[in-house]
Design a protein around this motif. Structure first.
Motif, mmCIF file in Angstrom:
data_model
loop_
_atom_site.group_PDB
_atom_site.id
_atom_site.type_symbol
_atom_site.label_atom_id
_atom_site.label_comp_id
_atom_site.label_asym_id
_atom_site.label_seq_id
_atom_site.Cartn_x
_atom_site.Cartn_y
_atom_site.Cartn_z
ATOM 1 N N PRO A 34 0.823 -1.117 0.132
ATOM 2 C CA PRO A 34 0.186 -0.026 0.034
ATOM 3 C C PRO A 34 0.898 1.273 0.060
ATOM 4 C CG PRO A 34 -0.610 -1.463 1.719
ATOM 5 C CD PRO A 34 0.526 -2.007 1.251
ATOM 6 N N ASP A 35 0.255 2.311 -0.645
ATOM 7 C CA ASP A 35 0.981 3.573 -0.688
ATOM 8 C C ASP A 35 0.923 4.272 0.727
ATOM 9 O OD1 ASP A 35 2.222 5.724 -1.343
ATOM 10 O OD2 ASP A 35 1.226 6.629 -2.670
ATOM 11 N N TRP A 36 1.538 4.053 1.675
ATOM 12 C CA TRP A 36 1.439 4.576 3.058
ATOM 13 C C TRP A 36 1.728 5.988 3.022
ATOM 14 C CZ3 TRP A 36 -0.931 0.756 5.749
ATOM 15 C CH2 TRP A 36 -0.480 -0.234 5.524
ATOM 16 N N PRO A 37 0.956 6.788 3.771
ATOM 17 C CA PRO A 37 1.177 8.294 3.979
ATOM 18 C C PRO A 37 2.572 8.454 4.992
ATOM 19 C CG PRO A 37 -0.637 7.530 5.350
ATOM 20 C CD PRO A 37 -0.422 6.149 4.478
ATOM 21 N N GLU A 150 -8.721 -4.704 -1.016
ATOM 22 C CA GLU A 150 -8.050 -4.626 -2.387
ATOM 23 C C GLU A 150 -7.943 -3.554 -3.149
ATOM 24 O OE1 GLU A 150 -6.100 -7.319 -3.215
ATOM 25 O OE2 GLU A 150 -7.027 -8.181 -1.561
ATOM 26 N N ASP A 151 -8.882 -2.605 -2.890
ATOM 27 C CA ASP A 151 -9.022 -1.304 -3.710
ATOM 28 C C ASP A 151 -8.300 -0.167 -2.738
ATOM 29 O OD1 ASP A 151 -9.717 0.555 -5.546
ATOM 30 O OD2 ASP A 151 -11.666 0.823 -5.050
ATOM 31 N N VAL A 152 -6.990 -0.347 -2.783
ATOM 32 C CA VAL A 152 -5.984 0.735 -2.225
ATOM 33 C C VAL A 152 -4.865 1.117 -3.047
ATOM 34 C CG1 VAL A 152 -6.625 -0.088 0.360
ATOM 35 C CG2 VAL A 152 -4.782 -0.903 -0.881
ATOM 36 N N GLU A 153 -4.503 2.382 -3.292
ATOM 37 C CA GLU A 153 -3.322 2.611 -3.889
ATOM 38 C C GLU A 153 -1.981 1.789 -3.498
ATOM 39 O OE1 GLU A 153 -1.354 6.665 -5.658
ATOM 40 O OE2 GLU A 153 -2.972 6.722 -4.295
ATOM 41 N N THR A 154 -1.399 1.258 -4.408
ATOM 42 C CA THR A 154 -0.172 0.609 -4.070
ATOM 43 C C THR A 154 1.153 1.213 -4.757
ATOM 44 O OG1 THR A 154 -0.510 -1.016 -5.916
ATOM 45 C CG2 THR A 154 -1.583 -1.494 -3.789
ATOM 46 N N VAL A 155 1.965 0.752 -4.599
ATOM 47 C CA VAL A 155 3.604 1.298 -4.930
ATOM 48 C C VAL A 155 4.542 -0.005 -4.858
ATOM 49 C CG1 VAL A 155 3.491 3.430 -4.485
ATOM 50 C CG2 VAL A 155 4.396 1.910 -2.794
#
Length: 213
Positions: A34-37, A150-155
């Motif tokens: 996940p693209d964590w803040p 599953e619908d989370v922004e990832t990197v």
């Protein structure tokens, strides 16, 4: 040098190059997270766990040497998963409170008792990334995050840098195998040149040319 010694020397050099190439290949492996803040990635400890597929997960509250971290700090779960925060009794009194995100985490007043727990079952309404912290230890970096669904922004994280700009990082195939192959060829070639001199001139490339020393 005997012929068997030559083979042993060349074989050893080849194996060393192959091992180095294998290590490079492992380092190049990438993982999708996940693209964590930044508030989450700068949290103490920093361990990431992909717990998708598990129905229950436990997070330590008061982890680390000084008891000022959540472990895991970054957690990815499915909807319907029950997360249990369990206090270690270290680092003083802690709580679990949402900073930003869909999940409404709030364990109440800070507690220091070992074995104390707080449970939260994530639902579809909690989908996305939630950043939370311990209120009493906010400024000391006791932050963490959960990603739900599953619908989370990832990197992509991990992997060795090619040293090239992103727009030319690929030339037909990934650049890493090219450099690994070149390094392997050079390593084997140099090992043969070295052993050739030893076979022809003895222990030193400067001996056997004639003339007084």
């Amino acid at each position: 040098m005997k012929r068997r010694d030559f083979v042993r020397t060349a074989g050893g050099a080849t194996a060393a190059v192959a091992a180095g190439a294998g290590a490079t290949g492992s380092a190049a492996a990438q993982e999708e997270q996940p693209d964590w803040p930044s508030g989450v990635t700068n949290g103490n400890l920093g361990e990431y766990v992909d717990a998708r597929g598990e129905s229950e997960v436990t997070v330590e509250v008061g982890a680390g040497d000084d008891g000022l971290a959540f472990n895991p700090t970054q957690l990815w779960v499915d909807t319907g998963t029950t997360i249990t925060w369990e206090w270690t009794g270290s680092g003083g009194s802690h709580n679990v409170v949402t900073v930003e995100g869909a999940a409404d985490l709030d364990s109440g007043d800070a507690v220091g008792e070992e074995g104390y727990t707080y449970e939260y079952e994530v639902t579809e309404e909690d989908a996305g990334i939630t950043h939370y912290h311990c209120v009493p230890h906010d400024t000391t970096g006791m932050h963490a995050g959960i990603a739900v669904g599953e619908d989370v922004e990832t990197v992509e994280v991990g992997g060795a840098s090619t040293g090239w700009p992103e727009d030319i990082a690929y030339v037909g195939v990934v650049l890493h195998p090219h450099w690994i192959g070149i390094a392997a060829i050079l390593g084997v070639g140099l090992s043969f040149v070295f052993t050739f001199y030893l076979l022809k001139y003895g222990e030193s490339s400067h001996t056997g040319h004639g003339g007084s020393q």
